[in-house]
Design an enzyme around this catalytic site. Structure first.
Site, mmCIF file in Angstrom:
data_model
loop_
_atom_site.group_PDB
_atom_site.id
_atom_site.type_symbol
_atom_site.label_atom_id
_atom_site.label_comp_id
_atom_site.label_asym_id
_atom_site.label_seq_id
_atom_site.Cartn_x
_atom_site.Cartn_y
_atom_site.Cartn_z
ATOM 1 N NE ARG A 1 -6.514 -26.003 -15.892
ATOM 2 C CZ ARG A 1 -7.400 -26.831 -15.331
ATOM 3 N NH1 ARG A 1 -7.055 -27.548 -14.295
ATOM 4 N NH2 ARG A 1 -8.621 -26.958 -15.818
ATOM 5 C CG ASP B 1 -0.331 -26.493 6.242
ATOM 6 O OD1 ASP B 1 0.544 -25.836 5.644
ATOM 7 O OD2 ASP B 1 -1.287 -25.967 6.847
ATOM 8 C CG HIS C 1 1.248 -30.277 -12.553
ATOM 9 N ND1 HIS C 1 0.130 -30.505 -11.785
ATOM 10 C CD2 HIS C 1 2.087 -29.508 -11.810
ATOM 11 C CE1 HIS C 1 0.281 -29.889 -10.628
ATOM 12 N NE2 HIS C 1 1.461 -29.282 -10.612
ATOM 13 C CG LEU C 2 -0.239 -36.278 -16.497
ATOM 14 C CD1 LEU C 2 -1.612 -36.542 -15.914
ATOM 15 C CD2 LEU C 2 0.241 -37.455 -17.307
ATOM 16 C CB SER C 3 -1.490 -30.383 -18.846
ATOM 17 O OG SER C 3 -1.866 -29.863 -17.575
ATOM 18 C CE1 TYR D 1 -4.616 -32.696 -17.142
ATOM 19 C CE2 TYR D 1 -6.878 -33.042 -17.870
ATOM 20 C CZ TYR D 1 -5.935 -32.283 -17.193
ATOM 21 O OH TYR D 1 -6.298 -31.123 -16.555
ATOM 22 C CG HIS E 1 -4.538 -25.265 -9.357
ATOM 23 N ND1 HIS E 1 -3.250 -25.015 -9.783
ATOM 24 C CD2 HIS E 1 -5.007 -26.276 -10.163
ATOM 25 C CE1 HIS E 1 -2.974 -25.807 -10.820
ATOM 26 N NE2 HIS E 1 -4.019 -26.574 -11.069
#
Ligand code: DQA
Length: 186
Positions: free
Chosen positions: A147, A123, A136-138, A53, A116
């Site tokens: 994931r 909603d 997402h960082l990764s 990260y 996830h």
């Protein structure tokens, strides 16, 4: 709230949609507010698995993005929580329940592990009808199979992953150019 600087906003003639009445703001008028949401465990950025990260803290990410948004006259509201219900409350507030002028125009969200699992946050975002970008960082697609499913991607305007903290800036730049017609310096 930061007042939009005249020079940064494209000179567009007033029309019905941008007229603001005394007590309300028309449904299509811009509030010049964006919302940055970070989910569970992202308060640990910088300390948490830096090989995945990165070393940049959430405070640094938020500080840089707030400054970049402010340069273009946009207020960036930053929220992080480890609690799903708290994120639902904030999304409801800034996306739907607050008075029109206090609502945001668009959202940047890294739901983290809630990506996830959370039908509830999905909603809440759907309920607001505010456009959002998922960050997402990764690169979640190069990691564990659990994931690789997101409850958000199919209703997001776009998804950015694997580019570390720069992904947040790319999402912000997208909203600056597409929501506010800003011409970015760099
Ligand atoms: C993450 C990816 C998620 O799978 C994970 O649970 C996170 C962070 C990312 O930014 O890469 O907490 O959203």
């Amino acid at each position: 709230m930061t007042t939009p600087s005249q020079s940064a906003v494209t000179d567009k003639p007033f029309n019905q949609e941008t007229l603001i009445s005394a007590n309300n703001i028309s449904a299509n008028a811009k509030t010049h507010k964006l919302l940055l949401i970070n989910g569970v465990n992202l308060n640990l950025l910088g300390k948490r698995e830096p090989e995945i990260y990165g070393h940049t803290t959430l405070a640094d990410i938020e500080k840089n993005l707030v400054a970049r948004a402010a340069k273009y006259g946009i207020e960036l509201i930053c929220i992080q929580s480890n609690h799903e219900g708290k994120l639902v409350d904030e999304i409801q507030h800034y996306g739907l329940l607050a008075e029109s002028a206090a609502q945001v125009d668009a959202i940047i969200i890294n739901p983290a592990a809630f990506t996830h699992t959370s039908v509830a946050i999905r909603d809440a975002l759907s309920a607001t009808q505010k456009p959002f970008i998922e960050v997402h960082l990764s690169n979640v697609h190069a990691r564990e199979s659990f994931r690789q499913h997101s409850y958000f991607s199919d209703i997001a305007v776009g998804v950015i992953c694997g580019l570390g903290h720069l992904g947040y800036q790319m999402a912000l730049d997208y909203w600056l150019t597409h929501t506010y017609d800003m011409k970015l310096d760099s």
